[in-house]
Scaffold this active site. Structure first.
Site, PDB file in Angstrom:
ATOM      1  N   HIS A 102       0.831  -1.210   0.000  1.00 17.35           N
ATOM      2  CA  HIS A 102       0.000   0.000   0.000  1.00 17.35           C
ATOM      3  C   HIS A 102       0.863   1.258   0.000  1.00 17.35           C
ATOM      4  O   HIS A 102       0.606   2.202  -0.764  1.00 17.35           O
ATOM      5  CB  HIS A 102      -0.915   0.003   1.224  1.00 17.35           C
ATOM      6  CG  HIS A 102      -1.693   1.270   1.387  1.00 17.35           C
ATOM      7  ND1 HIS A 102      -2.914   1.492   0.769  1.00 17.35           N
ATOM      8  CD2 HIS A 102      -1.425   2.406   2.091  1.00 17.35           C
ATOM      9  CE1 HIS A 102      -3.350   2.702   1.081  1.00 17.35           C
ATOM     10  NE2 HIS A 102      -2.469   3.268   1.886  1.00 17.35           N
ATOM     11  N   GLU A 103       1.884   1.288   0.858  1.00 23.34           N
ATOM     12  CA  GLU A 103       2.745   2.467   0.913  1.00 23.34           C
ATOM     13  C   GLU A 103       3.511   2.649  -0.405  1.00 23.34           C
ATOM     14  O   GLU A 103       3.744   3.774  -0.844  1.00 23.34           O
ATOM     15  CB  GLU A 103       3.720   2.352   2.086  1.00 23.34           C
ATOM     16  CG  GLU A 103       3.052   2.303   3.452  1.00 23.34           C
ATOM     17  CD  GLU A 103       2.035   3.418   3.666  1.00 23.34           C
ATOM     18  OE1 GLU A 103       2.222   4.520   3.122  1.00 23.34           O
ATOM     19  OE2 GLU A 103       1.033   3.176   4.384  1.00 23.34           O
ATOM     20  N   HIS A 106       1.538   4.530  -2.898  1.00 19.07           N
ATOM     21  CA  HIS A 106       1.691   5.997  -2.841  1.00 19.07           C
ATOM     22  C   HIS A 106       2.941   6.439  -3.597  1.00 19.07           C
ATOM     23  O   HIS A 106       2.936   7.486  -4.270  1.00 19.07           O
ATOM     24  CB  HIS A 106       1.787   6.451  -1.387  1.00 19.07           C
ATOM     25  CG  HIS A 106       0.492   6.363  -0.641  1.00 19.07           C
ATOM     26  ND1 HIS A 106      -0.680   6.932  -1.102  1.00 19.07           N
ATOM     27  CD2 HIS A 106       0.179   5.786   0.553  1.00 19.07           C
ATOM     28  CE1 HIS A 106      -1.656   6.700  -0.226  1.00 19.07           C
ATOM     29  NE2 HIS A 106      -1.150   6.004   0.781  1.00 19.07           N
TER      30      HIS A 106
END
Length: 236
Positions: A102-103, A106
Protein backbone atom coordinates in the site's frame (compact mmCIF):
# COMPACT_ATOMS: atom_id res chain seq x y z
CA UNK A 1 -30.67 23.54 19.47
CA UNK A 2 -31.59 22.41 22.97
CA UNK A 3 -34.14 19.81 23.92
CA UNK A 4 -35.66 18.78 27.20
CA UNK A 5 -33.26 19.37 30.10
CA UNK A 6 -30.96 21.72 28.23
CA UNK A 7 -29.46 18.90 26.19
CA UNK A 8 -27.72 20.13 23.04
CA UNK A 9 -29.19 17.88 20.35
CA UNK A 10 -26.30 18.67 17.99
CA UNK A 11 -24.14 16.44 20.21
CA UNK A 12 -25.80 13.61 18.32
CA UNK A 13 -23.48 14.42 15.42
CA UNK A 14 -20.47 14.16 17.72
CA UNK A 15 -21.65 10.86 19.18
CA UNK A 16 -22.31 9.36 15.75
CA UNK A 17 -18.88 10.50 14.56
CA UNK A 18 -17.18 8.99 17.62
CA UNK A 19 -18.99 5.67 17.18
CA UNK A 20 -18.07 5.47 13.48
CA UNK A 21 -14.43 6.29 14.22
CA UNK A 22 -14.16 3.82 17.11
CA UNK A 23 -15.76 1.01 15.09
CA UNK A 24 -13.44 1.61 12.13
CA UNK A 25 -10.40 1.75 14.41
CA UNK A 26 -11.45 -1.43 16.22
CA UNK A 27 -12.01 -3.28 12.95
CA UNK A 28 -8.65 -2.15 11.59
CA UNK A 29 -6.77 -3.27 14.71
CA UNK A 30 -8.65 -6.57 14.87
CA UNK A 31 -8.08 -7.33 11.19
CA UNK A 32 -4.41 -6.43 11.37
CA UNK A 33 -3.92 -8.46 14.55
CA UNK A 34 -5.49 -11.47 12.84
CA UNK A 35 -3.41 -11.37 9.68
CA UNK A 36 -0.13 -10.33 11.27
CA UNK A 37 -0.15 -13.84 12.73
CA UNK A 38 -0.58 -15.41 9.29
CA UNK A 39 2.77 -15.97 7.61
CA UNK A 40 2.82 -15.54 3.85
CA UNK A 41 3.98 -18.43 1.71
CA UNK A 42 6.21 -15.98 -0.19
CA UNK A 43 8.40 -15.64 2.94
CA UNK A 44 9.17 -12.05 1.94
CA UNK A 45 9.48 -9.31 4.56
CA UNK A 46 7.73 -5.98 4.28
CA UNK A 47 11.02 -4.37 3.31
CA UNK A 48 11.68 -6.92 0.57
CA UNK A 49 8.17 -6.51 -0.81
CA UNK A 50 8.53 -2.74 -0.91
CA UNK A 51 11.88 -2.91 -2.66
CA UNK A 52 10.63 -5.45 -5.20
CA UNK A 53 7.57 -3.34 -6.09
CA UNK A 54 9.58 -0.13 -6.37
CA UNK A 55 12.18 -1.74 -8.64
CA UNK A 56 9.48 -3.41 -10.76
CA UNK A 57 8.09 0.06 -11.46
CA UNK A 58 11.48 1.54 -12.28
CA UNK A 59 11.55 3.62 -9.11
CA UNK A 60 15.13 3.87 -7.83
CA UNK A 61 15.05 7.22 -6.01
CA UNK A 62 12.75 6.04 -3.19
CA UNK A 63 14.27 4.53 -0.06
CA UNK A 64 12.72 2.06 2.38
CA UNK A 65 13.42 2.54 6.06
CA UNK A 66 12.12 1.30 9.43
CA UNK A 67 10.35 3.67 11.85
CA UNK A 68 9.35 3.19 15.45
CA UNK A 69 5.79 2.67 16.55
CA UNK A 70 2.92 0.47 15.46
CA UNK A 71 0.98 1.16 12.27
CA UNK A 72 3.05 4.31 11.69
CA UNK A 73 3.71 3.34 8.08
CA UNK A 74 3.67 6.13 5.51
CA UNK A 75 5.16 7.46 2.30
CA UNK A 76 6.71 10.93 2.34
CA UNK A 77 6.88 12.51 -1.14
CA UNK A 78 9.16 15.26 0.20
CA UNK A 79 12.14 12.99 0.87
CA UNK A 80 11.03 10.08 -1.33
CA UNK A 81 10.90 7.56 1.51
CA UNK A 82 8.66 4.61 2.29
CA UNK A 83 8.68 4.31 6.08
CA UNK A 84 7.57 0.98 7.52
CA UNK A 85 6.85 0.38 11.19
CA UNK A 86 8.80 -2.26 13.05
CA UNK A 87 5.96 -4.81 12.85
CA UNK A 88 5.90 -4.41 9.06
CA UNK A 89 9.55 -3.91 8.07
CA UNK A 90 10.90 -7.31 9.14
CA UNK A 91 7.67 -9.29 9.17
CA UNK A 92 6.67 -11.92 6.60
CA UNK A 93 2.98 -11.83 7.53
CA UNK A 94 0.18 -11.24 5.05
CA UNK A 95 -0.69 -8.03 6.90
CA UNK A 96 2.88 -6.74 6.60
CA UNK A 97 3.02 -7.48 2.89
CA UNK A 98 -0.32 -5.74 2.26
CA UNK A 99 0.69 -2.62 4.20
CA UNK A 100 4.12 -2.41 2.55
CA UNK A 101 2.50 -2.73 -0.89
CA UNK A 102 0.00 0.00 0.00
CA UNK A 103 2.75 2.47 0.91
CA UNK A 104 4.49 1.63 -2.36
CA UNK A 105 1.18 2.42 -4.02
CA UNK A 106 1.69 6.00 -2.84
CA UNK A 107 5.24 6.00 -4.20
CA UNK A 108 3.89 4.88 -7.57
CA UNK A 109 1.28 7.63 -7.44
CA UNK A 110 4.03 10.16 -6.85
CA UNK A 111 6.11 8.71 -9.66
CA UNK A 112 3.31 8.97 -12.24
CA UNK A 113 2.08 12.36 -11.03
CA UNK A 114 -1.25 11.21 -9.64
CA UNK A 115 -3.23 14.45 -9.35
CA UNK A 116 -5.16 13.73 -6.09
CA UNK A 117 -1.85 12.92 -4.33
CA UNK A 118 -0.31 16.18 -5.55
CA UNK A 119 -3.41 18.05 -4.43
CA UNK A 120 -3.29 16.42 -1.00
CA UNK A 121 0.41 17.22 -0.62
CA UNK A 122 -0.25 20.87 -1.49
CA UNK A 123 -3.13 20.93 1.00
CA UNK A 124 -1.13 19.56 3.93
CA UNK A 125 0.12 22.91 5.36
CA UNK A 126 -3.29 24.52 4.85
CA UNK A 127 -5.10 21.67 6.57
CA UNK A 128 -2.51 21.64 9.37
CA UNK A 129 -3.08 25.29 10.18
CA UNK A 130 -6.80 24.80 9.84
CA UNK A 131 -6.93 21.96 12.37
CA UNK A 132 -4.68 23.85 14.81
CA UNK A 133 -6.42 27.23 14.72
CA UNK A 134 -10.08 26.39 14.09
CA UNK A 135 -11.11 25.43 17.62
CA UNK A 136 -9.09 28.16 19.43
CA UNK A 137 -10.75 30.77 17.19
CA UNK A 138 -14.22 29.36 17.79
CA UNK A 139 -13.59 29.15 21.54
CA UNK A 140 -12.33 32.74 21.76
CA UNK A 141 -15.30 33.89 19.69
CA UNK A 142 -17.69 32.21 22.11
CA UNK A 143 -15.91 33.79 25.11
CA UNK A 144 -16.37 37.24 23.57
CA UNK A 145 -20.13 36.72 23.58
CA UNK A 146 -22.15 38.40 20.85
CA UNK A 147 -20.75 41.10 18.60
CA UNK A 148 -18.98 41.58 15.30
CA UNK A 149 -15.58 40.42 16.52
CA UNK A 150 -17.11 37.33 18.10
CA UNK A 151 -18.93 36.44 14.88
CA UNK A 152 -15.85 37.04 12.74
CA UNK A 153 -13.69 34.75 14.86
CA UNK A 154 -16.30 32.00 14.93
CA UNK A 155 -16.85 32.15 11.18
CA UNK A 156 -13.09 32.13 10.56
CA UNK A 157 -12.79 29.13 12.86
CA UNK A 158 -15.50 27.28 10.97
CA UNK A 159 -13.81 28.16 7.69
CA UNK A 160 -10.50 26.78 8.93
CA UNK A 161 -12.20 23.62 10.15
CA UNK A 162 -13.75 23.28 6.69
CA UNK A 163 -10.24 23.24 5.19
CA UNK A 164 -9.29 20.34 7.47
CA UNK A 165 -12.43 18.45 6.41
CA UNK A 166 -11.68 19.07 2.73
CA UNK A 167 -8.23 17.57 3.29
CA UNK A 168 -9.81 14.44 4.78
CA UNK A 169 -12.11 14.13 1.77
CA UNK A 170 -9.23 14.60 -0.68
CA UNK A 171 -7.39 11.83 1.16
CA UNK A 172 -10.05 9.23 0.35
CA UNK A 173 -9.36 8.72 -3.38
CA UNK A 174 -5.61 8.79 -2.65
CA UNK A 175 -5.88 5.95 -0.13
CA UNK A 176 -8.28 3.80 -2.14
CA UNK A 177 -6.16 4.18 -5.26
CA UNK A 178 -3.00 3.24 -3.35
CA UNK A 179 -4.70 0.04 -2.17
CA UNK A 180 -5.87 -0.70 -5.72
CA UNK A 181 -2.32 -0.29 -7.01
CA UNK A 182 -1.01 -2.43 -4.14
CA UNK A 183 -3.21 -5.38 -5.08
CA UNK A 184 -2.22 -5.07 -8.74
CA UNK A 185 1.47 -5.09 -7.81
CA UNK A 186 1.11 -8.05 -5.47
CA UNK A 187 -0.52 -10.04 -8.26
CA UNK A 188 1.62 -8.92 -11.19
CA UNK A 189 4.87 -9.53 -9.28
CA UNK A 190 3.73 -12.91 -7.94
CA UNK A 191 4.30 -11.82 -4.36
CA UNK A 192 1.15 -13.24 -2.83
CA UNK A 193 -0.28 -16.65 -3.70
CA UNK A 194 -3.88 -16.53 -4.93
CA UNK A 195 -5.15 -18.04 -1.68
CA UNK A 196 -3.73 -15.05 0.28
CA UNK A 197 -5.17 -12.36 -1.97
CA UNK A 198 -8.49 -12.25 -0.12
CA UNK A 199 -6.72 -11.77 3.21
CA UNK A 200 -4.66 -8.88 1.87
CA UNK A 201 -7.83 -7.25 0.55
CA UNK A 202 -9.40 -7.45 3.99
CA UNK A 203 -6.40 -5.73 5.59
CA UNK A 204 -6.39 -2.95 3.00
CA UNK A 205 -10.16 -2.46 3.17
CA UNK A 206 -10.13 -2.21 6.97
CA UNK A 207 -7.36 0.40 6.76
CA UNK A 208 -9.26 2.39 4.14
CA UNK A 209 -12.36 2.46 6.34
CA UNK A 210 -10.46 4.39 9.02
CA UNK A 211 -10.02 7.23 6.52
CA UNK A 212 -13.69 7.07 5.56
CA UNK A 213 -14.64 7.21 9.24
CA UNK A 214 -12.36 10.20 9.86
CA UNK A 215 -13.87 12.07 6.91
CA UNK A 216 -17.43 11.22 8.00
CA UNK A 217 -16.69 12.37 11.55
CA UNK A 218 -15.26 15.63 10.24
CA UNK A 219 -18.29 16.28 8.06
CA UNK A 220 -20.65 15.60 10.97
CA UNK A 221 -18.70 17.97 13.23
CA UNK A 222 -18.80 20.63 10.53
CA UNK A 223 -22.58 20.23 10.23
CA UNK A 224 -22.86 20.63 13.98
CA UNK A 225 -20.90 23.88 13.91
CA UNK A 226 -23.02 25.24 11.08
CA UNK A 227 -26.22 24.37 12.95
CA UNK A 228 -24.97 25.91 16.19
CA UNK A 229 -23.76 29.18 14.75
CA UNK A 230 -25.89 29.65 11.62
CA UNK A 231 -27.70 32.95 11.82
CA UNK A 232 -25.70 34.14 14.83
CA UNK A 233 -24.86 37.39 13.09
CA UNK A 234 -28.48 38.02 12.18
CA UNK A 235 -29.48 37.91 15.87
CA UNK A 236 -27.03 40.66 16.85
Amino acid sequence: MYYGYGFDITYIFVIIGMVITLLASWRMKATFAKYERVRSESNLTGREVAERILRANGIYDVGVRPVSGRLTDHYDPRDKTVSLSEVIYNSTSVAAIAVAAHECGHAIQDNVGYVPLNLRSAFVPIASWGSRLSWPMIFIGILLGYGNMSNILIQLGIGLFLLAVIFQIITLPVEFDASRRALIELQSNNILPSNEDKSARKVLFAAAMTYVAAAASGVLQLLRLLLLFNGRGRRD
